[in-house]
Design a protein around this motif. Structure first.
Motif, short mmCIF file in Angstrom:
data_model
loop_
_atom_site.label_atom_id
_atom_site.label_comp_id
_atom_site.label_asym_id
_atom_site.label_seq_id
_atom_site.Cartn_x
_atom_site.Cartn_y
_atom_site.Cartn_z
N THR A 1 -6.04 -11.24 5.38
CA THR A 1 -5.84 -9.88 4.88
C THR A 1 -5.18 -9.05 5.97
O THR A 1 -4.85 -9.54 7.04
N GLU A 2 -4.99 -7.78 5.67
CA GLU A 2 -4.30 -6.89 6.60
C GLU A 2 -5.05 -6.78 7.92
O GLU A 2 -4.47 -6.95 8.98
N PRO B 1 -6.75 1.41 7.78
CA PRO B 1 -7.80 0.42 7.91
C PRO B 1 -8.79 0.88 8.95
O PRO B 1 -8.46 1.70 9.81
N THR C 1 -2.25 -3.86 -2.81
CA THR C 1 -3.49 -4.52 -2.42
C THR C 1 -4.40 -3.58 -1.65
O THR C 1 -5.50 -3.92 -1.28
N CYS C 2 -3.89 -2.41 -1.38
CA CYS C 2 -4.63 -1.46 -0.56
C CYS C 2 -4.38 -0.10 -1.19
O CYS C 2 -3.26 0.20 -1.56
N SER D 1 0.89 -1.15 0.00
CA SER D 1 0.00 0.00 0.00
C SER D 1 0.93 1.20 0.00
O SER D 1 2.13 1.05 0.16
N ILE E 1 -7.31 -8.49 -3.42
CA ILE E 1 -6.83 -7.30 -2.70
C ILE E 1 -7.34 -7.30 -1.26
O ILE E 1 -8.11 -8.18 -0.87
N ASP E 2 -6.90 -6.33 -0.51
CA ASP E 2 -7.42 -6.17 0.84
C ASP E 2 -8.78 -5.49 0.76
O ASP E 2 -9.09 -4.82 -0.21
N PRO F 1 -11.21 -2.80 0.93
CA PRO F 1 -11.03 -1.34 0.95
C PRO F 1 -11.56 -0.78 2.27
O PRO F 1 -12.56 -1.25 2.80
N ALA F 2 -10.85 0.20 2.78
CA ALA F 2 -11.19 0.72 4.09
C ALA F 2 -12.58 1.32 4.10
O ALA F 2 -13.26 1.33 5.11
N ARG G 1 -1.90 6.56 2.60
CA ARG G 1 -2.62 5.32 2.65
C ARG G 1 -3.86 5.43 3.51
O ARG G 1 -3.83 5.94 4.62
#
Lengths: 357, 1068
Positions: free
Chosen positions: B767-768, B493, B369-370, B151, B558-559, B561-562, B490
């Motif tokens: 994931t993260e 999260p 991924t982020c 990211s 991907i992670d 999305p926040a 970034r």
């Protein structure tokens, strides 16, 4: 299907205190797993026996890898292999050097030699402590002994700094080293009733009062050995029993002070000369290494046993010893007050500690 | 002469006893860089030598600085015989070459020997003086920053995302050189370690050059891998995303960039003729209704030509099986992007912009991924490609000395090997690109590549997520000109604390540019044209905004999305599969493997889908499918994190259907199964806290005729007549039917139900971060666990193997839960499984993850809020619905503009100020103090270095990136039993690797490694000879972090004042 390899490594080394204790106690992995299963971890965490076994193996391996570092605990703090939080390090060290009371009683005062190590299986069978644990404890004693042997300065402090032990544990080790060095006899049947803590207390007294380091705080010499000059001076105390007048005078002074204060007065009066002879003779003989070794057995035979058979209470004992010590100061012809105090101070506290069932 | 490297050897400690007689060591040190060597004096008779040497100075090209490691060798002096080596330290000086990273390397390094492991430590000081080099044609790329983090690193903002960079270098493997027969294992291991270190350096330098050429200054999501191809050589390859990053310092403008266009993609591989050669397998999903990102396969299996035809001469060198997995669309179906009526001109505009920006790139791939908020517009689905290649043996061993690694390339025998490998990857990437195109997407995000090698067969795999991106991040100038409001730092999260959250709020600002999709659901909206879908899918209007179409299931690499709206919590979902294979050689073997691959992919996909449904979830993130080849079996492991995306429709249940309904006991059996499944679903809903608000379902309908949509069974075992019948009996239209008659299905159901639930207090994801958990504490534990199982029974069936493999993974997880029970409540994040088949009957599973504990009290409160909070959800929903209503008349108006959103604008400006203050680098005062403690001799406490596979540490703020950590170690033993067997050997090796990583980070002045990963763990044993060997490759980003609470204490004034000092220090 069989597990060929199974490892778990954390960035912070994970250690379970319970498993550590099993390892220290010399349990095999299988035994430890069995005990853990009975302990109910399984239900708690929904794990299976297999999981428990894997975990135990892993921890055992970790401990084995750490063991080398525990042999010189100072290394544990600045080694890079395991990241262990400081409080955990302290726990690891403290537990590693902790010993079983029953075990130490068996080897206390023995020479920490290979010969003794060979007999450890007998000790193990006798005490119920596993052989593995016995060996670890024995090696600990030996290691501490070897390191402090060559160091100058106060014994307890040396042990504490070198092995990063707590004050209490350092004192216990000081006692063990002191006993091993002077080879005090502790194994005779008559001494069986004494616990390690009794001896440790006495050792503490001896170390802080009768060794070279005791008086001279310049840390010149170590305090593993009793001060030779002092032992020599103790011979002078013999006058208390060899001089008839002095003996009578001492007796009457003590009896006057004790009269009416205790139920055991009659026995005290009757036994005074015997008891006094016993204590002073012990003092006079301490120049002989052989007699130093018998110090505790002598105390028990010459003093504690007679008193016990006369049913003195602990209070009686304290009263008697206090007056016995103090009355000597009033004796005009007795010139060895300093030596007397140094001797009797230790004797009194030792006897008081040792006077129990 | 553009650089001067200076090294000073200070002291050693805990050295091993080298002289038995005295129990001491006479140690001295050799410091080597390139071809220059310096020596210290001998420090006699000590285990803790104090050399305190002079500064050894090396004058070198910066090219060498990038390629070469500093090599420190500690030796024991021996008057009469040869000096004995105690061990070595390799120091990568790359971090010193970037002015923003570390300025000095100073600290205790473990002295490592490949035979004995760590043997004491050495204290070293290293500095670099760089001279400015204005040579345009330089070969070095000093100053380009590398990040493993996938990211945009915290404390940077992305001014521009240039795109994909890749490179590979090839060499012969020293282990297979003729000289290896006469040299010691130690010499051979060291030659290998050194070579790989050199190759990594070279690779990094070359990638750096590409980045500079593109006008970037950093590589994010840098992924470097080794292919140990045995006799055919050693490949080191890397991919990454080139970016222009700006340090988040108030007042610093971004560097101006000259954007060089890369050559346009050659579409040769895209030609339809190649298409036909492609094997086409019937991969019809059992459930086209519920699998939107699934291609429609119409060809029956029989009609597919063999993927590998040995008769063709070209297949000799390499055979591409090109097995599109079922997640990928068939190419050519939707390659032309046609815009539907409803999409409107804005979408078209966006498409065009994005395309023009992206099509200049050969491969519009992103290893990230982020993403910064607004970057990701829509997600199409997972795209992946695999290809089976044959590594040819060397035919003439006499050549081995010089060109042993050479592959026989039938097209050009003298071709350079890197080109061959490049061509292989190029092929795969082209395939991925066209898959993405077919999904109506112009880019691939979360892209990664991997290989698996067994003997001479090599499977190359690539996968990613097809996506539409916001073009503004890819065009030069746009951000600085119009986009001053853009914050590309970034996106934190969910649940990150304080200031970072404020940053997140800005995400809405990008709306002004794009079409009106609200950020929390926009990425779910289909990018492809709904009337010309690449595969059958059931579309509904988005459950969040009610305006755009969404698929009913979404798979991504991907992670999460926040900004995504998620209902409840997520969980790790794994599909595991074993397939036996006959032992074979060469082409036959390759054919067999390529034949098996598509079936495996399909099975894995089905398993994933079943498990997802069982957990009542509708999307997978971080999907990673690993296929590993052994001599007599193939292993497949797919891991992902399942979540319930609020924007997607609720998944239907799982229905079990029997084929022979006449049998009564059979019916009973089915109904018990059904009950168990239903119970599990209910239980899982509770467990993951999934209580979606009831919504009116309006199926928009897919263009696929009903007939096809209702094909609920595997085409291989069913005739269509029965299908419709059953479809009627199980009326629920979105139910997912498993047919019990099929033995495979029984197996499926078994595996569904045998997945043990996690113990209370545990959550897991790959994931993260875990959606639904917000209040992390600072407690974390990174760990690596490796298990090797021996299959004693050689004649196992597929089913038996599957069971074993599943149990193996489940047991490993159970063990992890048990080990980490003291951290409850906690979540295992970034659970990364790697499987391998090291030998015929062995299965190796390695896991690296981090356990993070969270605060239960606040979590409960948060959960409660969420539960009530369908309330909240509804509000949001209403809000966006209203917006829709408003904007229906002027449909093209972007939502953000329509509503104005003055609030968000204000939050934005204020949050920007505060966040940039917070993001400023670590004040020098602090780092000095860190350093001074480090340089103290023996007595100083060891710096605690945290490690995590995630890109952040909870409750902390990363203030500085010190450079990339990329280390490769070999450990070998000839006294396996004495070292505690294989477990003891590997246990201490992994611990040693951790220790060396920590030491390097601490020496750089850091206190943590983020984005840590163990990319390679190759273990070989020969217990009969009492030998074992292991290779480990790890990487990550060294950082300095401060606790959130500490951060507050630093006055901003000092911070900005110190910034310049930091910069100046960089060149001293």
């Amino acid at each position: 299907m069989s597990v060929e390899l199974d490892v778990f490594v954390g960035n912070t080394t994970i250690m379970d205190e319970e498993v550590y204790q099993f390892w220290l106690d010399g349990y095999t992995v299988n035994d430890a797993v069995k005990v853990r299963m009975e302990g109910g971890v399984l239900e708690e965490c929904e794990a299976s026996a297999e999981v428990l076994r894997s975990d135990t193996m892993d921890q055992y391996r970790t401990f084995q890898m750490c063991e080398r570092l525990l042999h010189s605990p100072a290394k544990l703090a600045n080694q890079l292999l395991f990241q262990i939080p400081p409080h955990r390090q302290t726990m690891l060290i403290e537990r590693y050097y902790t010993f079983d009371g029953v075990f130490v009683r068996e080897v206390l005062g023995k020479k920490l030699s290979k010969g003794t190590k060979k007999d450890l299986d007998d000790v193990s069978a006798k005490t119920g402590v596993t052989l593995k644990s016995c060996r670890r404890q024995f090696d600990n004693f030996k290691r501490v002994f070897k390191v402090v042997e060559e160091l100058k300065g106060p014994l307890v402090e040396n042990i504490r700094q070198h092995f990063l032990l707590s004050d209490k544990l350092a004192r216990d080790y000081a006692a063990i080293v002191f006993f091993a060095n002077n080879r005090f006899e502790t194994g005779k049947k008559k001494l069986h009733y004494l616990t390690f803590q009794d001896f440790a207390f006495c050792a503490g007294q001896l170390i802080s009062n009768w060794t070279v380091g005791a008086l001279d705080n310049m840390l010149e010499d170590m305090d593993v050995d009793l001060e030779k000059e002092f032992l020599q001076d103790l011979k002078e105390l013999k006058i208390l029993i060899t001089d008839k007048d002095l003996l009578d005078q001492h007796k009457s002074l003590v009896c006057t002070a004790l009269r009416g204060k205790t139920k055991a007065f009659n026995e005290m009066e009757a036994n005074f000369k015997n008891l006094s002879r016993g204590l002073v003779n012990i003092a006079a003989k301490l120049t002989n290494t052989k007699d130093v070794r018998d110090f505790f057995i002598d105390l028990v035979e010459k003093f504690i046993e007679p008193c016990r058979s006369d049913k003195w209470t602990a209070g009686d004992m304290r009263l008697y010893l206090t007056h016995y010590t103090n009355s000597a100061h009033i004796l005009d012809t007795f010139k060895h007050q300093v030596v007397w105090d140094r001797y009797m101070g230790v004797i009194k506290s030792c006897i008081l500690k040792m006077y129990h069932d | 002469m553009p650089g001067k490297l200076k090294a000073k050897i200070v002291a050693g400690r805990h050295l091993p006893v080298m002289d038995r007689a005295s129990d001491l060591t006479d140690a001295f040190v050799e410091v080597k860089f390139g071809n220059t060597t310096f020596k210290t004096d001998v420090y006699p008779k000590s285990l803790n030598p104090q050399w305190n040497s002079e500064w050894f100075k090396f004058e070198v090209d910066d090219e060498d600085l990038q390629d070469e490691p500093l090599q420190i060798t500690v030796l024991d002096h021996d008057t009469y015989s040869a000096n004995d080596a105690i061990g070595k330290v390799y120091i990568d000086i790359d971090p010193l070459l970037s002015s923003e990273a570390a300025t000095v390397i100073s600290g205790w390094f473990p002295i490592y020997d490949t035979i004995h492991g760590i043997r004491g430590e050495i204290n070293v000081l290293v500095k670099v003086d760089l001279f400015n080099d204005l040579n345009r044609f330089r070969q070095s790329s000093c100053g380009v920053k590398f990040f493993c983090t996938t990211s945009i690193p915290r404390c940077y903002r992305a001014a521009l995302v240039h795109g994909f960079v890749e490179e590979l270098v090839v060499n012969e493997d020293p282990e297979y050189q003729w000289i290896d027969r006469i040299r010691t294992p130690r010499a051979s291991n060291e030659a290998r370690q050194r070579l790989i270190s050199l190759m990594s350096g070279e690779l990094q330098r070359k990638i750096g050059l590409k980045v500079l050429e593109m006008g970037g200054n950093a590589v994010v999501g840098y992924l470097q891998c080794f292919d140990l191809e045995g006799e055919s050589g050693l490949v080191v390859r890397a991919i990454g995303t080139a970016c222009t990053l700006d340090k988040l310092i108030p007042g610093t403008g971004s560097n101006t960039i000259t954007h060089t266009n890369t050559a346009p993609a050659s579409n040769a591989c895209n030609s339809p003729s190649k298409e036909i050669k492609e094997p086409v397998f019937s991969e019809d999903p059992t459930h086209p209704l519920s699998v939107p990102p699934t291609p429609l396969r119409t060809l029956p299996p029989s009609s597919s030509p063999p993927p590998f035809s040995p008769s063709k001469p070209c297949s000799r060198q390499s055979s591409s099986s090109d097995t599109d997995l079922s997640l990928t669309p068939k190419m050519g179906m939707g390659s032309g992007i046609s815009v539907g009526k409803e999409a409107g001109p804005l979408k078209t505009l966006l498409r065009q912009q994005a395309q023009s920006a992206l099509e200049q790139r050969e491969f519009p791939f992103f290893t990230l991924t982020c993403f910064p908020p607004g970057f990701l517009v829509h997600i199409g689905g997972v795209v992946s490609a695999r290809s089976v290649k044959l590594l040819d043996r060397i035919h003439n061993p006499a050549l081995g000395n010089t060109r042993s690694y050479k592959l026989l390339d039938w097209n050009s025998v003298a071709a350079d090997e890197p080109e061959t490998r490049d061509a292989w990857w190029e092929e795969i990437r082209q395939e991925i690109k066209s898959h993405a195109k077919a999904l109506g997407c112009h880019a691939v995000v979360g892209y990664s590549e991997s290989t698996t090698i067994c003997e001479e067969v090599c499977i190359l795999s690539a996968s990613g997520t097809a996506a539409m991106l916001n073009p503004r991040f890819m065009r030069e100038g746009c951000l600085d000109a119009g986009g001053s409001d853009q914050r590309l730092s970034r996106q934190p999260p969910l649940g990150m604390v304080g200031s970072e959250r404020a940053e997140g709020e800005v995400s809405s600002s990008w709306l002004g540019f794009d079409d009106a999709s609200p950020p929390s659901c926009g990425f779910c909206h289909i990018p492809y044209d709904e009337f010309n879908m690449p595969f059958p899918a059931q579309l509904t209007y988005c459950y969040h905004c009610r305006r755009q179409k969404v698929p009913d299931v979404l798979f991504t690499t991907i992670d999460l999305p926040a900004e995504a709206a998620v209902t409840g919590k997520g969980c790790l979902i794994q599909a595991r599969l074993c397939r036996t294979k006959k032992k074979a050689q060469g082409e036959v073997n390759a054919t067999a493997i390529s034949n098996l691959l598509p079936f495996m992919e399909y099975e894995l996909h089905t398993q994933l889908m079943n498990k997802l449904k069982l957990r009542c979830m509708n999307a997978l993130f971080g999907l990673r499918i690993q296929i590993s080849v052994g001599e007599n079996m193939l292993l497949g492991l797919a891991s992902a994190t399942g979540v319930y995306l609020s924007a997607l429709p609720a998944p239907g249940g799982i229905q079990i259907a029997g084929k022979t309904p006449s049998d009564l006991s059979y019916d009973q059996h089915i109904s018990t199964m059904q009950k168990r499944i239903n119970d599990t679903i209910v239980m899982n809903k509770e467990l993951y806290n999934i209580h979606p608000p009831e919504c009116i379902e309006e199926v928009v309908g897919s263009p696929i005729p009903d007939r096809q949509r209702s094909r609920l069974f595997r085409s291989t075992s069913e005739s269509s007549d029965e299908l419709s019948e059953l479809d009627l009996s199980h009326g629920k239209k979105d139910a997912f039917v498993l047919e019990i008659d099929d033995t495979d299905a029984v197996e499926d159901i078994q595996s569904l139900l045998t997945d043990a639930p996690m113990p209370a207090g545990f959550y897991s994801c790959n994931t993260e971060v875990m959606p639904g958990i917000y209040n992390w504490t600072s407690g974390l534990q990174m760990f690596t666990s490796v298990r090797v199982y021996r299959l004693n029974n050689a004649n196992l069936t597929n089913q038996g193997l599957n069971k074993i493999f599943t149990d193996l993974c489940e047991n490993l997880l159970k063990s992890l839960y048990f080990k980490l029970r003291s951290m409850i409540p906690c979540c295992l994040c970034h659970l990364n499984f790697t499987v391998a088949v090291p030998e015929e009957e062995l299965i190796q599973v390695a896991v690296t993850a981090v356990a993070m504990s969270f605060d239960k009290e606040t979590q409960l409160a948060a959960d409660k809020a969420l539960n009530e909070g369908s309330g909240e959800n509804e509000e949001q929903l209403q809000f966006s619905m209203e917006l829709c209503g408003e904007s229906t008349s002027s449909n093209n108006q972007p939502t953000a503009k329509a509503s104005g959103l003055p609030e968000s604008a204000m939050t934005h400006s204020s949050s920007r100020v505060s966040s940039s203050e917070r993001c400023s680098p670590l004040p020098e005062v602090r780092s000095r103090s860190l350093r001074s403690t480090r340089s103290l001799p023996c007595g100083a406490p060891v710096t605690v270095v945290k490690m995590t596979p995630l890109s952040f540490l909870p409750m902390t703020r990363i203030v500085k990136y010190l450079g990339i950590i990329n280390m490769f170690f070999i450990r070998e033993t000839t006294s396996l039993r004495e070292e505690g067997g294989v477990s003891g050997f590997l246990h201490s090796f992994i611990a040693e690797v951790f220790a060396m990583v920590r030491a390097h980070v601490a020496a750089l002045g850091g206190n943590a490694v983020v984005s840590y990963s163990m990319k390679e763990c190759v273990f070989m044993e020969n217990p009969n000879k009492n030998q074992a060997q292991c290779l480990i490759n790890v990487s990550g980003d060294a950082v300095i972090f401060v606790r959130e609470s500490d951060q507050e204490a630093i006055p901003p004034l000092i911070t900005s004042g110190q910034t310049s000092t930091t910069g100046a220090d960089g060149t001293t």
